[in-house]
Design a protein around this motif. Sequence first.
Motif, PDB file in Angstrom:
ATOM      1  N   GLY A  17      73.358  64.387  15.814  1.00 40.38           N
ATOM      2  CA  GLY A  17      72.277  64.785  15.407  1.00 40.38           C
ATOM      3  C   GLY A  17      72.270  65.918  14.329  1.00 40.38           C
ATOM      4  N   ARG A  18      71.282  66.353  13.917  1.00 32.90           N
ATOM      5  CA  ARG A  18      71.315  67.540  12.965  1.00 32.90           C
ATOM      6  C   ARG A  18      69.935  68.125  13.066  1.00 32.90           C
ATOM      7  N   GLY A  19      69.955  69.401  13.339  1.00 30.87           N
ATOM      8  CA  GLY A  19      68.638  70.229  13.170  1.00 30.87           C
ATOM      9  C   GLY A  19      67.846  69.717  14.406  1.00 30.87           C
ATOM     10  N   THR A  20      66.596  69.136  14.122  1.00 27.44           N
ATOM     11  CA  THR A  20      65.755  68.715  15.299  1.00 27.44           C
ATOM     12  C   THR A  20      66.001  67.346  15.280  1.00 27.44           C
ATOM     13  N   MET A  21      66.826  66.795  14.633  1.00 27.41           N
ATOM     14  CA  MET A  21      67.051  65.148  14.816  1.00 27.41           C
ATOM     15  C   MET A  21      67.998  64.946  16.159  1.00 27.41           C
ATOM     16  N   HIS A  23      58.132  69.712  14.084  1.00 30.86           N
ATOM     17  CA  HIS A  23      58.407  71.090  13.727  1.00 30.86           C
ATOM     18  C   HIS A  23      59.040  70.968  12.239  1.00 30.86           C
ATOM     19  N   LYS A  24      59.890  69.880  11.948  1.00 28.96           N
ATOM     20  CA  LYS A  24      60.057  69.653  10.561  1.00 28.96           C
ATOM     21  C   LYS A  24      59.959  68.273  10.239  1.00 28.96           C
ATOM     22  N   GLN A  25      59.572  67.744   9.118  1.00 29.19           N
ATOM     23  CA  GLN A  25      59.238  66.326   8.612  1.00 29.19           C
ATOM     24  C   GLN A  25      60.553  65.781   8.615  1.00 29.19           C
ATOM     25  N   PRO A  26      60.866  64.778   9.365  1.00 31.62           N
ATOM     26  CA  PRO A  26      62.193  64.033   9.146  1.00 31.62           C
ATOM     27  C   PRO A  26      62.046  63.289   7.721  1.00 31.62           C
ATOM     28  N   PRO A  27      63.082  63.427   6.871  1.00 34.12           N
ATOM     29  CA  PRO A  27      63.037  63.021   5.589  1.00 34.12           C
ATOM     30  C   PRO A  27      63.407  61.444   5.249  1.00 34.12           C
ATOM     31  N   ALA A  29      57.326  75.332  19.695  1.00 27.80           N
ATOM     32  CA  ALA A  29      57.740  76.223  18.539  1.00 27.80           C
ATOM     33  C   ALA A  29      56.739  76.916  17.865  1.00 27.80           C
ATOM     34  N   ARG A  30      55.391  76.114  17.774  1.00 27.88           N
ATOM     35  CA  ARG A  30      54.251  76.809  17.076  1.00 27.88           C
ATOM     36  C   ARG A  30      53.582  77.786  18.167  1.00 27.88           C
ATOM     37  N   ILE A  31      53.652  77.531  19.372  1.00 25.36           N
ATOM     38  CA  ILE A  31      53.164  78.511  20.333  1.00 25.36           C
ATOM     39  C   ILE A  31      54.040  79.844  20.150  1.00 25.36           C
ATOM     40  N   HIS A  32      55.335  79.721  20.319  1.00 21.23           N
ATOM     41  CA  HIS A  32      56.228  80.813  20.002  1.00 21.23           C
ATOM     42  C   HIS A  32      56.028  81.696  18.759  1.00 21.23           C
ATOM     43  N   ASN A  33      55.713  81.084  17.629  1.00 19.06           N
ATOM     44  CA  ASN A  33      55.456  81.553  16.355  1.00 19.06           C
ATOM     45  C   ASN A  33      54.231  82.248  16.487  1.00 19.06           C
ATOM     46  N   GLU A  34      53.139  81.689  16.938  1.00 21.51           N
ATOM     47  CA  GLU A  34      52.025  82.516  17.262  1.00 21.51           C
ATOM     48  C   GLU A  34      52.140  83.905  18.177  1.00 21.51           C
ATOM     49  N   GLY A  61      67.876  74.565  20.743  1.00 19.36           N
ATOM     50  CA  GLY A  61      67.140  75.528  20.600  1.00 19.36           C
ATOM     51  C   GLY A  61      66.704  76.237  19.220  1.00 19.36           C
ATOM     52  N   LEU A  62      68.021  76.503  18.705  1.00 23.10           N
ATOM     53  CA  LEU A  62      68.290  77.120  17.464  1.00 23.10           C
ATOM     54  C   LEU A  62      67.513  76.630  16.417  1.00 23.10           C
ATOM     55  N   ALA A  63      67.451  75.142  16.419  1.00 22.18           N
ATOM     56  CA  ALA A  63      66.761  74.100  15.518  1.00 22.18           C
ATOM     57  C   ALA A  63      65.259  74.687  15.566  1.00 22.18           C
ATOM     58  N   TYR A  64      64.547  74.655  16.622  1.00 19.45           N
ATOM     59  CA  TYR A  64      63.189  75.095  16.839  1.00 19.45           C
ATOM     60  C   TYR A  64      62.787  76.337  16.703  1.00 19.45           C
ATOM     61  N   LEU A  65      64.208  77.354  16.786  1.00 22.47           N
ATOM     62  CA  LEU A  65      63.740  78.703  16.493  1.00 22.47           C
ATOM     63  C   LEU A  65      64.081  79.036  15.011  1.00 22.47           C
ATOM     64  N   ASP A  66      64.348  77.949  14.379  1.00 19.69           N
ATOM     65  CA  ASP A  66      64.789  78.333  12.737  1.00 19.69           C
ATOM     66  C   ASP A  66      65.878  79.138  12.789  1.00 19.69           C
ATOM     67  N   GLY A  67      66.645  79.014  13.740  1.00 18.36           N
ATOM     68  CA  GLY A  67      68.175  79.739  13.568  1.00 18.36           C
ATOM     69  C   GLY A  67      68.077  81.471  14.081  1.00 18.36           C
ATOM     70  N   ASP A  68      66.935  81.610  14.355  1.00 17.67           N
ATOM     71  CA  ASP A  68      66.819  83.068  15.048  1.00 17.67           C
ATOM     72  C   ASP A  68      67.115  83.049  16.477  1.00 17.67           C
ATOM     73  N   GLU A  69      68.456  83.669  16.453  1.00 14.55           N
ATOM     74  CA  GLU A  69      68.879  83.833  18.036  1.00 14.55           C
ATOM     75  C   GLU A  69      67.972  84.812  18.848  1.00 14.55           C
TER      76      GLU A  69
END
Lengths: 117, 290
Positions: free
Chosen positions: A90-94, A57-61, B167-172, B204-212
Motif C-alpha cells: 500500500g502507499r499513503g491511503t491506498m 481523503h486523497k483522490q486515487p490517481p 480526517a475531515r472532522i479532525h481538520n475541522e 493514521g499518518l496517511a490520514y493525518l497528512d504526516g502530522d504526528e
Amino acid sequence: MVRGLLLLASLWAAFILLACQKKQAASAQPSNAEIEGEWLYDNNCGECHENPQPDLHKQPPSLHGLFRRGSLPSGAPATAAQIRTTIIEGRGTMPAFDQRLREEDIDNLLTYLRTLN
Amino acid sequence: MKSRFALTSVILLLTLSVSCNRTRKYPLQGEVVAKNAATSEITVNHGDIPGFMAAMAMPYRVKDPAVIQELEPGDKIAAEVVVGKDPSDYWLEDVRITDESGRGKVKPPTAPQMLMPGERVPDFTLVNQDGRKIRLSDFAGKALLVTFIYTRCPMPKFCPRLSSQFARIHNELKKNPEDYGKTHLLTISFDPKYDTPAVLRKYGLAYLDGDEGGFSQWDFASTNPTDLRRLAKAFGLEYEEEQNQITHSMSIVLIAPNGTVAKFWSTNWTWTELLENLQHAAQAIGQRGK
C-alpha cells in the motif's frame, strides 16, 4: 510511367491495409495474462482508480500510461518492482493488498497495466 | 574421531530443533468460569499476565483432557500459559487447583448485548499506534467518537470513507481549540492479526497528512480477538474474516463525556452530522461546569 506510379501506389495502399488488419487482429486477441490482469484490475483497483471518489481523503490517481510516462504518481520510477511493492504494502491511503493477491496475480496485473494508455 | 563428530552433530541438531520449536511460558492465576470438554477449553477469569494479556475472562485450550474432567467452574487455578511459535496458538499446561471452595457458585458469563443510547459503555483496554495501552475510560470527560476499520479494506465506500470523513472532522476540530480539547476520535481495527501498532501508525499518518501531533486527538488502536468480539457486539458491529478479506458492517458511536452511549450510526450519515453531534456533546461539558 503514370500507369507504373499508379500500380506502385496501389501496391503500397494494399500493403498498408494488410498491415493495419494484422495489427487489429493482434490487438483484438489479448493474451491470457492481459485477460486475467484486466479482471483483477477491474475488481481490485478500478473502483478507486477509474472513478472519482469525492468522499476520500486523497483522490486515487489514474494508472493509465504509467509505463509510458516512466514514473508513478508518487514520482518513483515506474518499474515492475516498485509497482509490486506498492500493491503489496500500500502507499499513503491506498490499502495494502498483502496476502490478498498472489504473485502470479500481480504479474498479470503488471501485464495489463502496460496496456493501459 | 568419527564418534565425536556424530555426537557433535546430534547436539547441534537437537539445539536447532529446540530453538526452532521454542515456546514462551507465562504464569496465570484465575478462576474457571466455564468449561467445554468437547473443545478441551476452559474459560478463565484471570488477572494481568505481563507480556501476554491484560486481565480478562477468555477461553484457553487445555492439552490434557484428564485435567478438564477435574476442573469445575468456580475453581481457583494456577497454570502456565504456553505460547507457541505462532502467537495465536496458546494453551494451558501444569494446571493446579489452588482453591475449590467456590466450586459451583459461579454463573457462566452471559453473551454481551448491543448497548442502547443512554447505557454506560463498559471499559475496554486497547493498544494504540504507539504500542501504548489506552482505556475507553481515559477519555471520560470528553466527547468521544469511535469507529471501526481494517487497514487493508479495499472498499472505498467503507473503511477508506470512514477514515477520510474522520480526517475531515479532525481538520475541522483543529480550527477550534476549545472543541479540540473537549473531543477525541478513536479508530479501532478489527484485524489485529495484520494491523499491528506500526501498521496502524502508518495508516493514521496517511490520514493525518504526516502530522504526528494529530495522534494526541485521534487514536488508532486494536485489541485481542476476544475483547474485539465483545466490543463489536456492544457497538453493533458485525465482521467475519474469510481468506484475508473481512466482510463487515459500519458502526460509529458517539460516547458522551459521562461515559454513556449518546448515538449510533451505521450507513446513513454525513461527516458534518457527526461533527455537529460531537461538538454538541462537547459543548454540554462547559454548560454543566457553569
